[in-house]
Motif scaffolding. Structure first.
Motif, PDB file in Angstrom:
ATOM      1  N   VAL A 276       3.801  10.106  -9.673  1.00 46.98           N
ATOM      2  CA  VAL A 276       3.054  10.411 -10.896  1.00 46.98           C
ATOM      3  C   VAL A 276       2.389  11.785 -10.784  1.00 46.98           C
ATOM      4  O   VAL A 276       2.406  12.576 -11.735  1.00 46.98           O
ATOM      5  N   ALA A 277       1.807  12.078  -9.616  1.00 44.75           N
ATOM      6  CA  ALA A 277       1.163  13.382  -9.424  1.00 44.75           C
ATOM      7  C   ALA A 277       2.175  14.515  -9.561  1.00 44.75           C
ATOM      8  O   ALA A 277       1.898  15.528 -10.216  1.00 44.75           O
TER       9      ALA A 277
ATOM     10  N   GLU B  40       0.812  -1.206   0.000  1.00 44.97           N
ATOM     11  CA  GLU B  40       0.000   0.000   0.000  1.00 44.97           C
ATOM     12  C   GLU B  40       0.849   1.260   0.000  1.00 44.97           C
ATOM     13  O   GLU B  40       0.540   2.229  -0.702  1.00 44.97           O
ATOM     14  N   ILE B  41       1.923   1.274   0.764  1.00 46.41           N
ATOM     15  CA  ILE B  41       2.792   2.453   0.789  1.00 46.41           C
ATOM     16  C   ILE B  41       3.507   2.607  -0.547  1.00 46.41           C
ATOM     17  O   ILE B  41       3.657   3.722  -1.058  1.00 46.41           O
ATOM     18  N   SER B  42       3.911   1.507  -1.160  1.00 48.14           N
ATOM     19  CA  SER B  42       4.557   1.581  -2.475  1.00 48.14           C
ATOM     20  C   SER B  42       3.615   2.153  -3.524  1.00 48.14           C
ATOM     21  O   SER B  42       4.014   2.999  -4.331  1.00 48.14           O
ATOM     22  N   ILE B  43       2.377   1.706  -3.522  1.00 46.90           N
ATOM     23  CA  ILE B  43       1.403   2.228  -4.480  1.00 46.90           C
ATOM     24  C   ILE B  43       1.163   3.713  -4.218  1.00 46.90           C
ATOM     25  O   ILE B  43       1.069   4.519  -5.151  1.00 46.90           O
ATOM     26  N   GLY B  44       1.082   4.101  -2.957  1.00 48.11           N
ATOM     27  CA  GLY B  44       0.903   5.511  -2.618  1.00 48.11           C
ATOM     28  C   GLY B  44       2.078   6.368  -3.070  1.00 48.11           C
ATOM     29  O   GLY B  44       1.890   7.466  -3.605  1.00 48.11           O
ATOM     30  N   LEU B  45       3.303   5.869  -2.883  1.00 44.01           N
ATOM     31  CA  LEU B  45       4.481   6.620  -3.315  1.00 44.01           C
ATOM     32  C   LEU B  45       4.553   6.711  -4.837  1.00 44.01           C
ATOM     33  O   LEU B  45       4.955   7.743  -5.387  1.00 44.01           O
ATOM     34  N   LEU B  46       4.154   5.649  -5.513  1.00 48.33           N
ATOM     35  CA  LEU B  46       4.098   5.690  -6.972  1.00 48.33           C
ATOM     36  C   LEU B  46       3.088   6.746  -7.427  1.00 48.33           C
ATOM     37  O   LEU B  46       3.369   7.538  -8.337  1.00 48.33           O
TER      38      LEU B  46
ATOM     39  N   ALA C 120      12.426  12.479  -7.104  1.00 46.49           N
ATOM     40  CA  ALA C 120      13.242  11.436  -6.480  1.00 46.49           C
ATOM     41  C   ALA C 120      13.538  11.777  -5.022  1.00 46.49           C
ATOM     42  O   ALA C 120      13.473  10.899  -4.145  1.00 46.49           O
ATOM     43  N   LEU C 121      13.834  13.028  -4.743  1.00 49.02           N
ATOM     44  CA  LEU C 121      14.125  13.451  -3.378  1.00 49.02           C
ATOM     45  C   LEU C 121      12.898  13.302  -2.479  1.00 49.02           C
ATOM     46  O   LEU C 121      12.996  12.785  -1.363  1.00 49.02           O
ATOM     47  N   VAL C 122      11.737  13.717  -2.958  1.00 51.62           N
ATOM     48  CA  VAL C 122      10.508  13.612  -2.165  1.00 51.62           C
ATOM     49  C   VAL C 122      10.179  12.155  -1.871  1.00 51.62           C
ATOM     50  O   VAL C 122       9.863  11.786  -0.734  1.00 51.62           O
ATOM     51  N   VAL C 123      10.262  11.300  -2.889  1.00 52.83           N
ATOM     52  CA  VAL C 123       9.959   9.877  -2.689  1.00 52.83           C
ATOM     53  C   VAL C 123      10.981   9.247  -1.743  1.00 52.83           C
ATOM     54  O   VAL C 123      10.623   8.470  -0.849  1.00 52.83           O
ATOM     55  N   LEU C 124      12.257   9.583  -1.897  1.00 53.17           N
ATOM     56  CA  LEU C 124      13.290   9.053  -0.996  1.00 53.17           C
ATOM     57  C   LEU C 124      13.036   9.498   0.444  1.00 53.17           C
ATOM     58  O   LEU C 124      13.136   8.689   1.378  1.00 53.17           O
TER      59      LEU C 124
END
Length: 116
Positions: A81-82, A71-77, A94-98
């Motif tokens: 995308v957003a 669920e967290i992976s799908i949310g980060l994806l 990349a920085l925000v996701v990291l």
């Protein structure tokens, strides 16, 4: 625009809770008019859960599990995308996701450390 995005997110959450991700849950799509839960396999009446929401959170979310990681992976994806759709530079995405990954792992470590 934000109303459309919010509506899509809420609808996506409902679809997710309808059991398209392999969980044993469903959702009461027609609540408060009906207390029947719906999943991919049809409607059902949920069993009475003997436990608190806090116990469920400790068991399913506050520790790494297949469900929480998926669920967290799908949310980060979705977040990536957003941000991409808003023309944010790739380095910032990349920085925000990291940073989000670090925050989630720090949270899990803290919860494990405090509950041990």
């Amino acid at each position: 625009m934000w109303a459309l995005i919010t509506g899509l997110c809420v609808f996506g959450h409902y679809i997710h809770d309808t059991n398209f991700v392999g969980t044993n849950y469903g959702i009461a799509w027609f609540w408060p008019f009906s207390h029947q839960y719906w999943s991919v396999s049809g409607s059902f009446t949920p069993e009475v859960h003997v436990g608190s929401h806090h116990e469920w959170l400790l068991q399913n979310w506050l520790k790494p599990s297949v469900l929480s990681l998926r669920e967290i992976s799908i949310g980060l994806l979705g977040l990536g995308v957003a941000l991409w759709c808003m023309a944010v530079p790739a380095q910032i995405i990349a920085l925000v996701v990291l940073l989000a990954v670090v925050a989630v792992n720090s949270f899990w470590f803290t919860v494990r450390f405090l509950s041990a």
